[in-house]
Design a protein around this motif. Structure first.
Motif, PDB file in Angstrom:
ATOM      1  N   ILE A   1       0.852  -1.204   0.000  1.00  0.00           N
ATOM      2  CA  ILE A   1       0.000   0.000   0.000  1.00  0.00           C
ATOM      3  C   ILE A   1       0.886   1.251   0.000  1.00  0.00           C
ATOM      4  CG2 ILE A   1      -1.867   1.240   1.193  1.00  0.00           C
ATOM      5  CD1 ILE A   1      -2.572  -1.532   2.496  1.00  0.00           C
ATOM      6  N   SER A   2       1.984   1.195   0.750  1.00  0.00           N
ATOM      7  CA  SER A   2       2.909   2.340   0.772  1.00  0.00           C
ATOM      8  C   SER A   2       3.499   2.588  -0.614  1.00  0.00           C
ATOM      9  CB  SER A   2       4.052   2.092   1.766  1.00  0.00           C
ATOM     10  OG  SER A   2       3.520   1.799   3.038  1.00  0.00           O
ATOM     11  N   SER A   3       3.792   1.486  -1.354  1.00  0.00           N
ATOM     12  CA  SER A   3       4.368   1.671  -2.695  1.00  0.00           C
ATOM     13  C   SER A   3       3.349   2.288  -3.648  1.00  0.00           C
ATOM     14  CB  SER A   3       4.885   0.334  -3.245  1.00  0.00           C
ATOM     15  OG  SER A   3       3.804  -0.515  -3.549  1.00  0.00           O
ATOM     16  N   VAL A   4       2.063   1.946  -3.447  1.00  0.00           N
ATOM     17  CA  VAL A   4       0.996   2.558  -4.261  1.00  0.00           C
ATOM     18  C   VAL A   4       0.930   4.055  -3.959  1.00  0.00           C
ATOM     19  CG1 VAL A   4      -1.521   2.645  -4.614  1.00  0.00           C
ATOM     20  CG2 VAL A   4      -0.374   0.426  -4.416  1.00  0.00           C
ATOM     21  N   PHE A   5       1.045   4.392  -2.666  1.00  0.00           N
ATOM     22  CA  PHE A   5       1.021   5.799  -2.245  1.00  0.00           C
ATOM     23  C   PHE A   5       2.202   6.551  -2.876  1.00  0.00           C
ATOM     24  CE2 PHE A   5       2.328   9.259   0.518  1.00  0.00           C
ATOM     25  CZ  PHE A   5       1.138   9.908   0.817  1.00  0.00           C
TER      26      PHE A   5
ATOM     27  N   LYS B   1       6.648  13.979  -4.603  1.00  0.00           N
ATOM     28  CA  LYS B   1       7.569  13.348  -3.636  1.00  0.00           C
ATOM     29  C   LYS B   1       7.680  14.171  -2.348  1.00  0.00           C
ATOM     30  CE  LYS B   1       8.259  10.079  -6.498  1.00  0.00           C
ATOM     31  NZ  LYS B   1       7.198   9.088  -6.389  1.00  0.00           N
ATOM     32  N   SER B   2       6.499  14.645  -1.871  1.00  0.00           N
ATOM     33  CA  SER B   2       6.491  15.477  -0.654  1.00  0.00           C
ATOM     34  C   SER B   2       6.071  14.664   0.565  1.00  0.00           C
ATOM     35  CB  SER B   2       5.503  16.638  -0.833  1.00  0.00           C
ATOM     36  OG  SER B   2       4.200  16.105  -1.047  1.00  0.00           O
ATOM     37  N   GLY B   3       5.711  13.375   0.321  1.00  0.00           N
ATOM     38  CA  GLY B   3       5.248  12.546   1.450  1.00  0.00           C
ATOM     39  C   GLY B   3       3.772  12.751   1.750  1.00  0.00           C
ATOM     40  N   ARG B   4       3.103  13.566   0.946  1.00  0.00           N
ATOM     41  CA  ARG B   4       1.665  13.811   1.149  1.00  0.00           C
ATOM     42  C   ARG B   4       0.982  13.866  -0.228  1.00  0.00           C
ATOM     43  NH1 ARG B   4       0.982  15.497   6.239  1.00  0.00           N
ATOM     44  NH2 ARG B   4      -1.039  16.509   5.948  1.00  0.00           N
ATOM     45  N   ILE B   5      -0.281  13.445  -0.275  1.00  0.00           N
ATOM     46  CA  ILE B   5      -1.037  13.602  -1.533  1.00  0.00           C
ATOM     47  C   ILE B   5      -2.399  14.236  -1.212  1.00  0.00           C
ATOM     48  CG2 ILE B   5       0.074  11.654  -2.738  1.00  0.00           C
ATOM     49  CD1 ILE B   5      -2.425   9.971  -2.187  1.00  0.00           C
ATOM     50  N   PRO B   6      -3.010  14.924  -2.184  1.00  0.00           N
ATOM     51  CA  PRO B   6      -4.322  15.540  -1.930  1.00  0.00           C
ATOM     52  C   PRO B   6      -5.354  14.462  -1.576  1.00  0.00           C
ATOM     53  CG  PRO B   6      -3.412  16.287  -4.039  1.00  0.00           C
ATOM     54  CD  PRO B   6      -2.535  15.193  -3.556  1.00  0.00           C
ATOM     55  N   VAL B   7      -6.293  14.817  -0.693  1.00  0.00           N
ATOM     56  CA  VAL B   7      -7.353  13.882  -0.278  1.00  0.00           C
ATOM     57  C   VAL B   7      -8.114  13.377  -1.516  1.00  0.00           C
ATOM     58  CG1 VAL B   7      -9.538  13.657   0.969  1.00  0.00           C
ATOM     59  CG2 VAL B   7      -7.633  14.832   2.043  1.00  0.00           C
ATOM     60  N   SER B   8      -8.389  14.291  -2.454  1.00  0.00           N
ATOM     61  CA  SER B   8      -9.163  13.902  -3.647  1.00  0.00           C
ATOM     62  C   SER B   8      -8.436  12.788  -4.422  1.00  0.00           C
ATOM     63  CB  SER B   8      -9.386  15.107  -4.564  1.00  0.00           C
ATOM     64  OG  SER B   8      -8.129  15.647  -4.935  1.00  0.00           O
TER      65      SER B   8
ATOM     66  N   PRO C   1      -6.133  17.766  10.314  1.00  0.00           N
ATOM     67  CA  PRO C   1      -7.067  18.145   9.255  1.00  0.00           C
ATOM     68  C   PRO C   1      -6.305  18.792   8.087  1.00  0.00           C
ATOM     69  CG  PRO C   1      -7.181  19.730  11.037  1.00  0.00           C
ATOM     70  CD  PRO C   1      -6.228  18.668  11.481  1.00  0.00           C
ATOM     71  N   GLY C   2      -6.978  18.930   6.958  1.00  0.00           N
ATOM     72  CA  GLY C   2      -6.325  19.552   5.800  1.00  0.00           C
ATOM     73  C   GLY C   2      -6.734  18.886   4.514  1.00  0.00           C
ATOM     74  N   VAL C   3      -6.196  19.404   3.403  1.00  0.00           N
ATOM     75  CA  VAL C   3      -6.588  18.871   2.094  1.00  0.00           C
ATOM     76  C   VAL C   3      -5.618  17.779   1.623  1.00  0.00           C
ATOM     77  CG1 VAL C   3      -7.814  20.932   1.322  1.00  0.00           C
ATOM     78  CG2 VAL C   3      -5.338  20.762   0.959  1.00  0.00           C
ATOM     79  N   GLU C   4      -4.626  17.451   2.455  1.00  0.00           N
ATOM     80  CA  GLU C   4      -3.665  16.415   2.067  1.00  0.00           C
ATOM     81  C   GLU C   4      -3.579  15.334   3.140  1.00  0.00           C
ATOM     82  OE1 GLU C   4      -0.450  18.419  -0.861  1.00  0.00           O
ATOM     83  OE2 GLU C   4       0.003  18.648   1.274  1.00  0.00           O
ATOM     84  N   VAL C   5      -3.123  14.137   2.711  1.00  0.00           N
ATOM     85  CA  VAL C   5      -2.937  13.051   3.692  1.00  0.00           C
ATOM     86  C   VAL C   5      -1.540  12.468   3.544  1.00  0.00           C
ATOM     87  CG1 VAL C   5      -5.351  12.331   3.889  1.00  0.00           C
ATOM     88  CG2 VAL C   5      -3.943  11.320   2.123  1.00  0.00           C
ATOM     89  N   ALA C   6      -1.009  12.014   4.686  1.00  0.00           N
ATOM     90  CA  ALA C   6       0.327  11.395   4.674  1.00  0.00           C
ATOM     91  C   ALA C   6       0.175   9.895   4.443  1.00  0.00           C
ATOM     92  CB  ALA C   6       1.015  11.661   6.009  1.00  0.00           C
ATOM     93  N   CYS C   7       1.304   9.236   4.217  1.00  0.00           N
ATOM     94  CA  CYS C   7       1.298   7.814   3.867  1.00  0.00           C
ATOM     95  C   CYS C   7       0.667   6.948   4.964  1.00  0.00           C
ATOM     96  CB  CYS C   7       2.723   7.355   3.595  1.00  0.00           C
ATOM     97  SG  CYS C   7       2.806   5.641   3.026  1.00  0.00           S
TER      98      CYS C   7
END
Length: 1002
Positions: free
Chosen positions: A155-159, A166-173, A205-211
């Motif tokens: 799952i981490s590799s998919v993330f 490559k910031s360690g975070r992706i948008p929730v959407s 909270p926020g518009v991004e999530v971490a791995c």
């Protein structure tokens, strides 16, 4: 129907999605009921010690050191009522099977029998205990340690792939879309809500999530606890299935034969998402879930997706998929005639289509079912379409049923159109008077047969009078279009028929039905009758045996009552059970009856032809369509059906209820002969979202499996307006045993994307579902209450003397089979397995007990002998002694059966053949004996019963011998693989003897 509620102590929001979660649950502890041998139940609080080395309970009169079980002493954990205490009569009805479990422990194999408040709680304890037992003295990692599993790494590799910056975070959407792509049926709103919950809980909270948050969300959303529990049951390391684990699962549960490690690697490389898993040959939870949802694991047996039945029998030996008014898209009165109805019916494999010909306004015939239809279609357009699509879905013959309502002049045009357009496809060869039966579908491949009236042989004119058919006139009469004259003195009405149209009719000549006796004496095999639903229904109720006998040689077509002005459908099973080949259905009307028809004709490659049961085809056989019990010579089967869960269930289409929540329950229905028709429902899953857990076991007895159909219907208990959610209909013979997903369909039979039911199927006469090849009915019959099948007196002395010679062999055959059956059930029960388990499982279970013990008694299987004895060295505990005694009885009864079966089989077949020698002379003997009326009917019935019983009992004995040999083969095989076998390899004689069950020739 009343709502039923399930009370559970498992908090609703708690999801058991890993072994760690099970152990956490056990460390917190919960209340379970402890069952004593006197059948009393006591509530106690059970908890796993912090060091994870023992399970304790309180309050207890024993001191705290005695009110515990050490994990290292646990031999086995059983789910369900699998010990004598839980099976005892006083308890069996007080709680469902899935709420019970037992811990077998100590050198004396004692059992701690427990009942939980729900199946979820049982799953958590059983999963956790099996995990701890497997790891023995090596303490497993405590829940929550930081070792990344195969799954987390994937799952981490998919993330990481989605983290473009490559910031360690992706948008929730993007995270939502990613999870949706990995689980297509899941609602976007469900995924968004889960991210909001986790962000709130971790105060991020926020518009991004971490791995880490993405991994947590994925595991919580995409782990199905019921599949995880299954994986743990078969896994040797409790996190994934290795090659040997997968092989065992496929053989024992899914009933697959000849599985190799190469086949398992193929499955892993196809379904395991992680690269590491594919390389190492591991199937983790996501790959396992994908496999179980795939077409490779469908509930529908893939053998039946192509033509798999004998297609060389006479045409009258098949059910033929038939349409009534195929061109209508709505009801009979106000329907629009539309050409697409024909394309649709032919595309579904329909092999009999009705054309009602009327005089057209332009001087050429037209097709519609009634003059009220909003538009009519020129015959040439319909015939052109039939020419184009006749063999698109099936290569087997198409029958066009002509109902002529047009003038002789337009009939000539119709004949020219059919000849010109269909050309070589038209079957025009005259019937062979020397034959006794119609040609086979195989011989008629690619041909179109015309069913209709024919001019009498002496008529030389260009047209003549023939008796008219009732079909189609009722509607015309209602609409004031009737112009036929009633002949003086009553009798059938007459119509004019042109020679050109008459000459197109060859093998399906329509004649009026008089009575069964006249048909038996004078009807020729190429002549056929049509019955209205009412008339056929009367015969089916009053003289079913005569209707079955009639349909052995002649085709019959049943059409809907003209009273069905809404184009509703009759129940085709009412007429199939009497052997009627062509039951004309209104294809344009969805619902239960059309589901049965569509499901039924799926079983032979959807080619539109299904071979009827042998008992309905054999020249001499006894079969009553209205039998309320098992049939002579046909082994009844038990269907054990566990409805586990539902996935992505939609809201009922016409529901007026607010909100998205449904409260579903599942109805399982069996449709077949009256003795088999039954319906059971699960409890309602309350507030369950789209993925309800039912976890309920249902059981059906099937007396004539070849005619049974299973239908799943999912309904909403909280409906306003419409309660129907989905359905799926499957012939009983097409069911695959084991853990399967049911692909749900809409009311109109269209697939519902990603909507499934997860079920477990076991049939007590078929391999798989956790059991062996062919099992008799689960359960034992003592000798005193044993029912023996016997012959019946015909009243003709010479014949009765022949059948009397079979009395003793019939008793012997029953004793041989049932002695083995009783011994098998006893042995399986002592092993803690159900009567549906297979022999390999029994031997592996005994071996596992011995391996889990420090002071294991020495028990070995001597594989040098054909009937391997199980031998113990030194003192052994009481339970093990009982197991050895039961094994010995089972081997002894099997040996007696194997060594005696051929002689008894020979006596039965000899008596049957001697009986058949009288068959040709039967009518002469009857006349000589002066048998008439009821006495004659009774003599013929008794004769057919005796022949059927002798053949059936001989077949059962032959199969029982094959099963016994198969069990010996499994004992040798399991003895070698688990290490308790000694003195050599699987017996070469057995490898040779291992049977392939051939059908017994008719």
């Amino acid at each position: 129907k009343k709502k039923t509620v399930s009370f559970s102590t498992m908090p609703n929001d708690r999801k058991i999605n890993s072994t760690a979660a099970c152990i956490s649950f056990m460390l917190e502890g919960c209340e379970l009921k402890k069952v004593r041998s006197n059948s009393r139940m006591y509530s106690r609080f059970f908890v796993l010690d912090a060091d994870m080395r023992s399970v304790r309970w309180e309050p207890s009169k024993k001191d705290s050191e005695k009110a515990k079980i050490e994990i290292k002493s646990v031999k086995e954990v059983r789910v369900g009522k699998k010990t004598p205490v839980l099976r005892s009569n006083g308890l069996s009805d007080q709680f469902p099977d899935e709420c019970a479990f037992s811990i077998i422990y100590g050198d004396n194999y004692e059992s701690l029998d427990l009942v939980a408040s729900s199946a979820d709680v049982v799953s958590a304890w059983v999963m956790g205990l099996r995990y701890l037992v497997s790891y023995g003295k090596h303490t497993p990692e405590a829940p929550g340690t930081n070792h990344p599993s195969l799954r987390t790494s994937w799952i981490s590799s998919v993330f990481d792939l989605a983290d473009l910056e490559k910031s360690g975070r992706i948008p929730v959407s993007r995270a939502v879309q990613l999870i949706k792509a990995l689980n297509p049926g899941m609602k976007t709103s469900t995924i968004e809500l889960k991210f909001k919950e986790l962000q709130k809980a971790s105060e991020r909270p926020g518009v991004e999530v971490a791995c880490d948050l993405f991994v947590e969300a994925y595991c919580e959303l995409c782990t199905r606890p019921e599949i995880f529990f299954l994986l743990v049951q078969f896994s040797s390391n409790k996190e994934y299935l290795g090659l040997k684990d997968l092989l065992m699962f496929l053989e024992v549960e899914q009933g697959m034969e000849g599985v190799t490690e190469e086949k398992c690697l193929e499955i892993i490389s196809k379904y395991e998402p992680s690269k590491e898993g594919r390389e190492k040959g591991y199937l983790a939870i996501d790959g396992f879930t994908r496999y179980l949802l795939s077409a490779d694991c469908s509930i529908f047996d893939p053998q039946h997706r192509k033509v798999c039945q004998d297609m060389a029998q006479p045409l009258s030996h098949y059910y033929i998929s038939s349409a009534h008014s195929a061109c209508l898209l709505e009801d009979n009165f106000w329907g629009r005639s539309d050409i697409s109805g024909y394309i649709s019916a032919l595309g579904l494999g329909c092999r009999s289509i009705e054309l009602v010909l009327w005089d057209g306004p332009e001087g050429e015939p037209v097709v519609y079912t009634s003059p009220s239809a909003a538009s009519c279609v020129p015959l040439r357009a319909v015939v052109g379409l039939i020419d184009q699509h006749a063999f698109a879905a099936s290569a087997y013959p198409l029958i066009l049923c002509l109902v002529v309502r047009c003038s002789a002049a337009q009939q000539r045009l119709a004949a020219q159109c059919l000849r010109k357009t269909l050309g070589e496809k038209l079957y025009l060869e005259p019937p062979n008077p020397a034959a006794s039966y119609l040609p086979s579908p195989e011989q008629l491949k690619g041909r179109i047969l015309i069913k209709g009236k024919k001019l009498p042989p002496g008529c030389e004119d260009s047209e003549g009078e023939v008796s008219d058919e009732e079909e189609g006139w009722e509607l015309a009469r209602r609409l004031g279009q009737e112009d036929r004259e009633v002949p003086e003195g009553g009798g059938p009405r007459r119509v004019r028929l042109s020679r050109e149209l008459s000459e197109l009719v060859s093998l399906c000549q329509a004649i009026p039905f008089q009575d069964f006796e006249s048909s038996r004496r004078g009807q020729r095999y190429w002549e056929m009758c049509s019955f209205s639903e009412v008339e056929a229904g009367r015969f089916a109720n009053e003289c079913p045996a005569e209707l079955v006998s009639y349909n052995k040689r002649f085709l019959s077509r049943v059409y809907p009552s003209p009273m069905r002005i809404d184009a509703s459908n009759m129940n085709p099973q009412d007429f199939w059970k009497c052997g009627c080949q062509m039951v004309a259905m209104n294809y344009q009307t969805p619902g239960l009856m059309m589901d049965l028809n569509a499901g039924w004709f799926r079983q032979n490659g959807a080619c539109g032809y299904v071979l009827r049961p042998a008992i309905m085809r054999e020249e001499v056989s006894y079969f009553s369509a209205n039998a309320k019990d098992s049939l002579p010579g046909v082994p009844a089967q038990l269907l054990h059906l566990k409805v586990i869960s539902g996935q992505n269930l939609p809201k009922p289409k016409g529901s007026g209820a607010k909100g998205e929540v449904v409260e579903p329950y599942v109805c399982a229905e069996i449709h077949g002969i009256p003795a088999d028709c039954a319906e059971h429902r699960t409890k309602t899953a309350l507030q369950s979202g789209d993925n309800p857990i039912f976890d309920e076991s249902l059981e059906f007895q099937i007396n004539l499996p070849e005619l049974a159909v299973l239908r799943f219907v999912v309904l909403d208990d909280d409906y306003i307006g419409d309660e129907f959610i989905a359905q799926y209909t499957i012939p009983f013979e097409c069911l695959q045993p084991g853990y399967r997903h049911v692909p749900l369909q809409s009311l109109a039979g269209e697939p519902l994307p990603h909507a499934t039911l997860f079920v477990h199927v076991a049939i007590t006469d078929r391999r798989g579902g956790g059991k062996g090849h062919r099992r008799g009915l689960a359960g034992r019959r003592g000798r005193r209450v044993r029912e023996y099948t016997s012959t019946k007196a015909t009243g003709i002395k010479a014949i009765d003397e022949v059948f009397r010679t079979a009395t003793q062999p019939l008793r012997e055959a029953t004793d041989l089979r049932e002695n083995v059956q009783n011994a098998l059930v006893s042995f399986k029960e002592l092993c803690g397995l159900t009567p549906a388990a297979n022999m390999k499982q029994c031997i592996l279970t005994v071996a596992a007990w011995l391996l889990h013990s420090d002071s294991a008694p020495s028990v070995t299987l001597n594989l040098a002998e054909q009937y391997p004895p199980m031998e113990a060295q030194g003192p052994i505990p009481d339970l093990l002694r009982k197991v050895l005694t039961a094994y010995e009885t089972m081997i002894h009864t099997s040996r007696t059966l194997i060594e005696s079966a051929d002689a008894v089989y020979g006596k039965l077949i000899q008596a049957q053949q001697a009986g058949m020698d009288f068959h040709k002379e039967l009518h002469r003997i009857e006349a000589k004996e002066g048998l008439r009326g009821r006495k004659l009917q009774k003599a013929l019935e008794s004769f057919a019963w005796n022949i059927t019983v002798l053949k059936g009992q001989a077949d059962l004995l032959k199969h029982a011998k094959a099963e016994a040999l198969d069990n010996l083969w499994q004992i040798h095989n399991a003895g070698q693989s688990c290490g308790i076998g000694r003195n050599g390899s699987a017996s070469p004689e057995l490898s040779r003897l291992r049977p392939t069950l051939e059908p017994i020739p008719e």
